[in-house]
Design an enzyme around this catalytic site. Structure first.
Site, PDB file in Angstrom:
ATOM      1  CB  THR A 146      -0.307  26.200  24.891  1.00 20.48           C
ATOM      2  OG1 THR A 146      -0.620  27.485  25.446  1.00 20.48           O
ATOM      3  CG2 THR A 146      -0.453  26.265  23.387  1.00 20.48           C
ATOM      4  CG  ASP A 157      -1.692   1.267   1.426  1.00 21.47           C
ATOM      5  OD1 ASP A 157      -1.959   1.942   0.419  1.00 21.47           O
ATOM      6  OD2 ASP A 157      -2.042   1.587   2.592  1.00 21.47           O
ATOM      7  CG  ASP A 201      -6.075   5.261  -0.386  1.00 23.67           C
ATOM      8  OD1 ASP A 201      -6.606   5.705  -1.432  1.00 23.67           O
ATOM      9  OD2 ASP A 201      -5.769   6.006   0.571  1.00 23.67           O
ATOM     10  NE  ARG A 202     -11.821   8.241  -0.633  1.00 25.78           N
ATOM     11  CZ  ARG A 202     -12.555   9.275  -1.007  1.00 25.78           C
ATOM     12  NH1 ARG A 202     -12.154  10.048  -2.011  1.00 25.78           N
ATOM     13  NH2 ARG A 202     -13.698   9.531  -0.408  1.00 25.78           N
ATOM     14  CG  ASN A 210       4.594   5.737   6.858  1.00 25.45           C
ATOM     15  OD1 ASN A 210       5.807   5.899   6.950  1.00 25.45           O
ATOM     16  ND2 ASN A 210       3.750   6.211   7.763  1.00 25.45           N
TER      17      ASN A 210
END
Length: 261
Positions: A185, A6, A110-111, A11
């Site tokens: 913060t 992938d 990937d989707r 990555n």
């Protein structure tokens, strides 16, 4: 074994499957300047570290959202393992899922792969929330159709944008804060990331279901799925290897169809 690759914007994730069992997961930082030779050396070294003989890899499949690296990584797989990888979106490769998108070619590989894995896993309507470089929501019908989705700037992308515009804010660890209301913060920023994105997931899933008129099972995946997904009430399960599982399914479907011809 099957090598599933992938190629993402951040990555390159590789999975080694022995049948349906994921034996090893490997991860390489995405660098567009690396050559096929360099990727091949990295792959062989990582296999060697895990005691895997490249000759034991009988097949490979690749999905990529980084077009300049698709052929480079495919060549590296050929060099390292001696196998010609199937490429999602390549000629003749069937995903087994109908894409109901204005232009199907616009949908990231990937989707599509995630949608294949989700429908196989759920056997019904599903929404995949992928926490990657972008945070994506992908909708799959009960009949296994890819219906479309939503794209949101990813967590790290949003944080980088904020740090680039706010002079007094400094880089923080992306981690769970001690409480929602930050007393300093860094904790305030962590709260915004973790609880803000969890609430974004809940809100968008509610709106998606209302528009589709159907209840969906929600699967979270991607690098920050565990951190953020557990705080989203609409996330039903977390599956970090969903994309690799989808690649395995697509390979098996095409291999079976090839044998039957």
């Amino acid at each position: 074994m099957l090598l599933a690759v992938d190629i993402g914007n951040t990555n390159i994730v590789l999975g080694l499957y022995d049948g349906a069992h994921l034996r090893h997961t490997l991860r390489i930082a995405t660098m567009r300047t690396r050559t096929a030779d360099e990727h091949s050396v990295l792959l062989r070294q990582m296999l060697d570290l895990r005691g895997v003989d490249p000759r034991s890899i009988h097949a490979a499949i690749v999905a990529s959202v980084v077009p300049p690296l698709t052929d480079v990584v495919a060549a590296a797989v050929r060099q390292a393992c001696g196998r010609e990888p199937l490429v999602v979106g390549g000629p003749g490769l069937k995903t087994g899922i109908r894409i109901r998108y204005d232009n199907p070619r616009d949908v990231g590989a990937d989707r599509v792969v995630n949608a294949v894995a989700a429908h196989d896993r759920v056997k019904g309507a599903a929404i995949v929330v992928d926490f990657g470089t972008a945070t994506t929501f992908d909708c799959v019908s009960a009949d296994g159709e890819y219906l479309g989705g939503v794209i949101v700037p990813g967590v790290q992308v949003s944080l980088d944008g904020l740090l680039g515009r706010a002079a007094k804010l400094t880089r923080i660890e992306i981690a769970e804060p001690p409480q929602v209301v930050g007393r300093n913060t860094p904790h305030a920023m962590q709260s915004g990331i973790v609880y803000g994105y969890a609430s974004l997931v809940d809100g968008l899933v509610d709106k998606i279901e209302a528009e589709l008129g159907v209840s969906c099972r929600v699967i979270a995946t991607g690098g920050l799925a565990t951190l953020i997904g557990r705080h989203a009430r609409r996330v039903d399960e977390i599956c970090l290897d969903l994309t690799l599982a989808g690649l395995r399914l697509i390979y098996e479907r095409n291999a079976r169809a090839s044998r039957e011809r």
